[in-house]
Design a protein around this motif. Structure first.
Motif, mmCIF file in Angstrom:
data_model
loop_
_atom_site.group_PDB
_atom_site.id
_atom_site.type_symbol
_atom_site.label_atom_id
_atom_site.label_comp_id
_atom_site.label_asym_id
_atom_site.label_seq_id
_atom_site.Cartn_x
_atom_site.Cartn_y
_atom_site.Cartn_z
ATOM 1 N N PRO A 72 -34.032 -39.774 -56.150
ATOM 2 C CA PRO A 72 -34.432 -40.653 -55.044
ATOM 3 C C PRO A 72 -35.054 -41.959 -55.510
ATOM 4 N N LYS A 73 -35.824 -41.922 -56.602
ATOM 5 C CA LYS A 73 -36.435 -43.151 -57.110
ATOM 6 C C LYS A 73 -35.366 -44.102 -57.652
ATOM 7 N N GLN A 74 -34.379 -43.561 -58.378
ATOM 8 C CA GLN A 74 -33.309 -44.401 -58.907
ATOM 9 C C GLN A 74 -32.494 -45.016 -57.774
ATOM 10 N N LEU A 75 -32.225 -44.228 -56.726
ATOM 11 C CA LEU A 75 -31.482 -44.761 -55.579
ATOM 12 C C LEU A 75 -32.263 -45.866 -54.883
ATOM 13 N N ALA A 76 -33.558 -45.661 -54.684
ATOM 14 C CA ALA A 76 -34.389 -46.675 -54.027
ATOM 15 C C ALA A 76 -34.397 -47.965 -54.839
ATOM 16 N N LEU A 77 -34.491 -47.839 -56.181
ATOM 17 C CA LEU A 77 -34.479 -49.018 -57.033
ATOM 18 C C LEU A 77 -33.135 -49.727 -56.958
ATOM 19 N N ALA A 78 -32.059 -48.950 -56.946
ATOM 20 C CA ALA A 78 -30.732 -49.561 -56.868
ATOM 21 C C ALA A 78 -30.542 -50.308 -55.551
ATOM 22 N N ARG A 79 -31.023 -49.730 -54.459
ATOM 23 C CA ARG A 79 -30.900 -50.418 -53.170
ATOM 24 C C ARG A 79 -31.751 -51.681 -53.137
ATOM 25 N N ARG A 80 -32.975 -51.598 -53.676
ATOM 26 C CA ARG A 80 -33.874 -52.741 -53.636
ATOM 27 C C ARG A 80 -33.355 -53.902 -54.471
ATOM 28 N N THR A 81 -32.706 -53.606 -55.582
ATOM 29 C CA THR A 81 -32.205 -54.654 -56.468
ATOM 30 C C THR A 81 -30.720 -54.956 -56.255
ATOM 31 N N SER A 82 -30.100 -54.207 -55.306
ATOM 32 C CA SER A 82 -28.655 -54.392 -55.029
ATOM 33 C C SER A 82 -27.830 -54.213 -56.300
ATOM 34 N N ARG A 83 -28.173 -53.227 -57.093
ATOM 35 C CA ARG A 83 -27.467 -52.930 -58.325
ATOM 36 C C ARG A 83 -26.770 -51.576 -58.186
ATOM 37 N N PRO A 84 -25.650 -51.373 -58.948
ATOM 38 C CA PRO A 84 -24.925 -50.103 -58.828
ATOM 39 C C PRO A 84 -25.647 -48.955 -59.533
ATOM 40 N N LEU A 85 -25.240 -47.758 -59.173
ATOM 41 C CA LEU A 85 -25.755 -46.537 -59.790
ATOM 42 C C LEU A 85 -24.622 -45.516 -59.779
ATOM 43 N N SER A 86 -24.373 -44.878 -60.926
ATOM 44 C CA SER A 86 -23.253 -43.939 -61.030
ATOM 45 C C SER A 86 -23.738 -42.568 -61.468
ATOM 46 N N VAL A 87 -22.926 -41.557 -61.134
ATOM 47 C CA VAL A 87 -23.227 -40.160 -61.455
ATOM 48 C C VAL A 87 -22.016 -39.561 -62.172
ATOM 49 N N LEU A 88 -22.292 -38.877 -63.283
ATOM 50 C CA LEU A 88 -21.240 -38.131 -63.992
ATOM 51 C C LEU A 88 -21.556 -36.642 -63.859
ATOM 52 N N MET A 89 -20.555 -35.864 -63.478
ATOM 53 C CA MET A 89 -20.663 -34.404 -63.471
ATOM 54 C C MET A 89 -19.743 -33.885 -64.568
ATOM 55 N N LEU A 90 -20.314 -33.232 -65.606
ATOM 56 C CA LEU A 90 -19.576 -32.834 -66.795
ATOM 57 C C LEU A 90 -19.564 -31.313 -66.909
ATOM 58 N N ASP A 91 -18.429 -30.770 -67.361
ATOM 59 C CA ASP A 91 -18.304 -29.322 -67.514
ATOM 60 C C ASP A 91 -17.424 -29.026 -68.722
ATOM 61 N N LEU A 92 -17.872 -28.111 -69.602
ATOM 62 C CA LEU A 92 -17.070 -27.720 -70.759
ATOM 63 C C LEU A 92 -15.909 -26.832 -70.312
ATOM 64 N N ASP A 93 -14.708 -27.184 -70.742
ATOM 65 C CA ASP A 93 -13.523 -26.409 -70.362
ATOM 66 C C ASP A 93 -13.480 -25.106 -71.162
ATOM 67 N N HIS A 94 -13.105 -24.035 -70.496
ATOM 68 C CA HIS A 94 -12.921 -22.726 -71.118
ATOM 69 C C HIS A 94 -14.167 -22.247 -71.862
ATOM 70 N N PHE A 95 -15.350 -22.650 -71.372
ATOM 71 C CA PHE A 95 -16.575 -22.232 -72.065
ATOM 72 C C PHE A 95 -16.797 -20.728 -71.931
ATOM 73 N N ARG B 258 -7.591 -30.163 -66.752
ATOM 74 C CA ARG B 258 -8.816 -30.233 -67.566
ATOM 75 C C ARG B 258 -8.722 -31.350 -68.611
ATOM 76 N N ASN B 259 -9.796 -31.490 -69.385
ATOM 77 C CA ASN B 259 -9.877 -32.486 -70.463
ATOM 78 C C ASN B 259 -9.501 -33.875 -69.945
ATOM 79 N N ARG B 260 -10.125 -34.266 -68.849
ATOM 80 C CA ARG B 260 -9.812 -35.575 -68.294
ATOM 81 C C ARG B 260 -11.010 -36.053 -67.451
ATOM 82 N N VAL B 261 -10.936 -37.371 -67.114
ATOM 83 C CA VAL B 261 -11.945 -38.014 -66.279
ATOM 84 C C VAL B 261 -11.304 -38.358 -64.950
ATOM 85 N N VAL B 262 -11.964 -37.971 -63.848
ATOM 86 C CA VAL B 262 -11.452 -38.278 -62.508
ATOM 87 C C VAL B 262 -12.563 -38.968 -61.732
ATOM 88 N N VAL B 263 -12.221 -40.102 -61.110
ATOM 89 C CA VAL B 263 -13.167 -40.838 -60.274
ATOM 90 C C VAL B 263 -13.010 -40.362 -58.839
#
Length: 603
Positions: free
Chosen positions: A452-475, A590-595
């Motif tokens: 929530p703090k990062q989101l508030a800062l991003a809104r206040r400064t009109s700057r982007p914020l991104s999230v990566l969700m990572l998972d090991l394949d066949h772990f 698997r083994n790829r990046v999807v937006v």
């Protein structure tokens, strides 16, 4: 003669002061009792008249309820309209009896005929009402308007009788209240005269006693207030006890002044130390505590130089915490004590070192804490039985650090050491609570605080914020094949890759199992996708085999990407978008990046 004067003095004190006070108390009590009794009687009469008027109003209200119910029944024939009539009918006589019962003997001649007339009018109307009800029960009434007009005529007679009674009550109430107020005013004037006379008599007696007997005491009191020498008694009456008192006070006066100054100083010091202790318990940052301790010691002791040296957790060396901007002058190479704290006598023994003369044979050889001339004081900071630092005070004047000043400095340093230990323990506990026990990265509790703090800062400064969700394949297959211990080491190796690729501002969070989340401030969708691809490639290139494990261990990772504001503007929306993108990456091989896909209702 002197003995008689002493006895006379006592007699005058008893008769003049105590007798005057007793006379004033008796007079005040008597006059107040009289006023209270008169006021109570007036208020009781006022309340009785109000109750008579209220009973008259109640009677009229009941009659109105009866009339309304009767009219409804005559018009409709519905028996339900007779309920208010029946409920109010029995209360009429009660109201009349209440009014008659509240009249006193002097009021009966005036008001009893009026009340009786009102009662007769109500009885007349009720007799008509009974006849009309009986007629309506036999069937519909042909000439209802005539019946209603007749009832209205008799009800108007009730209103007239009620108005006549109310007017008489109002005039009588005004007369009685006026008479009561005049009687109370006369009583107040009499009470005032009695009290004034008593007060004047008491004042004259007290003045006589004061002038004739208490003047020597007044002179002593004035001398004490003016901080002057206590005089011997003067005047026609000389009291032996006062003479002795004056002599004793003269000797005591000097000692009192000296003790007052000492107590005032101790009080100020205790208050300042208490305030320092209270504030130090509220501080959460070490730098703020260092600054407050330095200011307190400067204000209380005024040293020519002040150093605060602290051990960092997990380190043996000392860091210079104060002065804050010490520059290269306090370099480790120049002052070995910073690298070898055991060479300091105060740190080694845990006992304060106070040297009255820097050139004395017992002075230390430390160039940092020993001035060229003057005196110095080194106080170890001890918390939980461990020396965590040292405070060094220097003065240009020899012998400046007396035992009292040393105790004062030790009090401040002791409070600061305890507060510093608490700050470090709280920081350590907080850090452990926010980190994953296996990998050492932050956990979901930290994410709940940070996101929530990062989101508030991003809104206040009109700057982007991104999230990566990572998972090991066949772990899971790795865990099943090589065991959970190998799986744990693979997770730690994967985390090291994420930390190597991450910037200082990025956050790595273990989201659950082999699933991790990364927060990327100041990163838009394209930048996040490129960053995710670098991580994927780094994982693909990394051989996860470690000592004791087959070299064949080779895992891949899938990554989902979401960005604000394209995929949402709340933590839940961004995590959900990244998680769905990760799911698509798994579905696509698997083994790829999807937006994540941009949706119209992203929020």
């Amino acid at each position: 003669m002197a003995r008689s004067r002493e006895i006379s003095f006592r007699t005058l004190m008893v008769v003049g002061v105590h007798g005057s006070l007793l006379a004033m108390v008796v007079a005040a009590f008597a006059t107040q009792w009289g006023l209270t009794a008169a006021t109570g009687r007036a208020e009781a009469e006022r309340q009785r008249l109000v109750r008579i008027a209220r009973a008259s109003d109640d009677l009229m209200q009941h009659m109105l309820n009866e009339e309304g119910g009767l009219r409804g029944y005559l018009a409709s024939g519905e028996i339900i309209f007779l309920q208010p009539y029946a409920a109010a009918r029995d209360l009429d006589d009660v109201d009349v009896r209440q009014m008659l019962g509240l009249l006193n003997d002097g009021e009966r001649a005036e008001f009893e005929p009026l009340i009786t007339r009102l009662h007769e009018r109500t009885d007349s109307w009720q007799a008509l009402a009974v006849a009309q009800i009986g007629q309506r029960r036999r069937g519909a009434i042909a000439h209802l308007d005539l019946l209603l007009d007749e009832g209205r005529s008799r009800f108007d007679a009730i209103r007239a009788a009620k108005a006549e009674l109310d007017k008489a009550l109002e005039l009588h109430t005004a007369r009685r209240n006026g008479a009561n107020d005049r009687r109370l005013e006369v009583r107040r004037e009499i009470s005032f005269v009695i009290l004034l006379g008593t007060l004047l008599g008491a004042a004259l007696l007290i003045w006589f006693v004061t002038v004739k007997t208490l003047q020597p005491l007044s002179e002593l009191a004035l001398a004490a207030l003016d901080d002057a020498s206590f005089p011997a008694p003067s005047g026609r009456l000389r009291i032996r006890e006062i003479s002795r008192l004056s002599s004793a006070l003269q000797g005591l006066q000097g000692r009192v002044h000296e003790r007052e100054a000492q107590l005032a100083r101790q009080h100020d010091v205790a208050a300042a130390l208490s305030a320092f202790s209270e504030v130090s318990q509220l501080i959460e940052e070490e730098a703020e505590l260092h600054s407050m301790l330095a200011r307190a010691l400067q204000e209380e002791l005024g040293p020519s130089a002040l150093h605060i040296l602290l051990r960092k957790p997990g380190s043996e060396g000392l860091d210079v915490a104060w002065p804050r901007d010490h520059g290269p002058a306090l370099a480790v190479a120049r002052f070995p004590i910073l690298q070898d704290p055991a060479s300091c006598r105060g740190i080694r023994t845990g006992v304060a070192v106070s040297i009255a003369e820097a050139s004395a044979p017992t002075a230390c050889e430390c160039k940092l804490g020993v001035p060229e001339e003057g005196s110095y004081l080194c106080l170890p900071m001890i918390a939980t039985g461990e020396v965590i630092g040292l405070v060094n005070l220097q003065a240009r004047r020899p012998g400046d650090f007396t035992s009292e000043r040393v105790r004062l400095a030790q009090s401040y340093v002791g409070v600061a050491a305890t507060a510093l230990s608490s700050i470090r323990l709280l920081a350590l506990a907080r850090d452990r609570a926010l980190r994953d026990g296996l990998t050492g990265v932050y956990n979901r509790r930290f994410l709940d605080e940070l996101f929530p703090k990062q989101l508030a800062l991003a809104r206040r400064t009109s700057r982007p914020l991104s999230v990566l969700m990572l998972d090991l394949d066949h772990f899971k297959a790795c865990n099943d094949t090589y065991g959970h211990d190998a799986g744990d080491r693979v997770l730690c190796a994967f985390v090291r890759i994420l930390q190597e690729e991450a910037r200082t501002s990025d956050s790595v969070i273990r989201y659950g199992g082999e699933e991790f989340l990364m927060l990327l401030p100041e990163t838009d969708e394209q930048g996040a996708a490129a960053f995710a691809e670098r991580i994927r490639s780094a994982v693909e290139r990394r051989a996860f085999g470690e000592s004791g494990l087959p070299a064949a261990i080779s895992l891949r990772c899938s990554i989902g990407v979401s960005s604000m504001p394209s995929h949402g503007e709340s933590p839940g929306a961004l995590i959900l978008a990244a998680d769905r993108a990760l799911y698509l990456a798994k579905q696509q091989g698997r083994n790829r990046v999807v937006v994540a896909e941009v949706k119209a209702n992203a929020a």
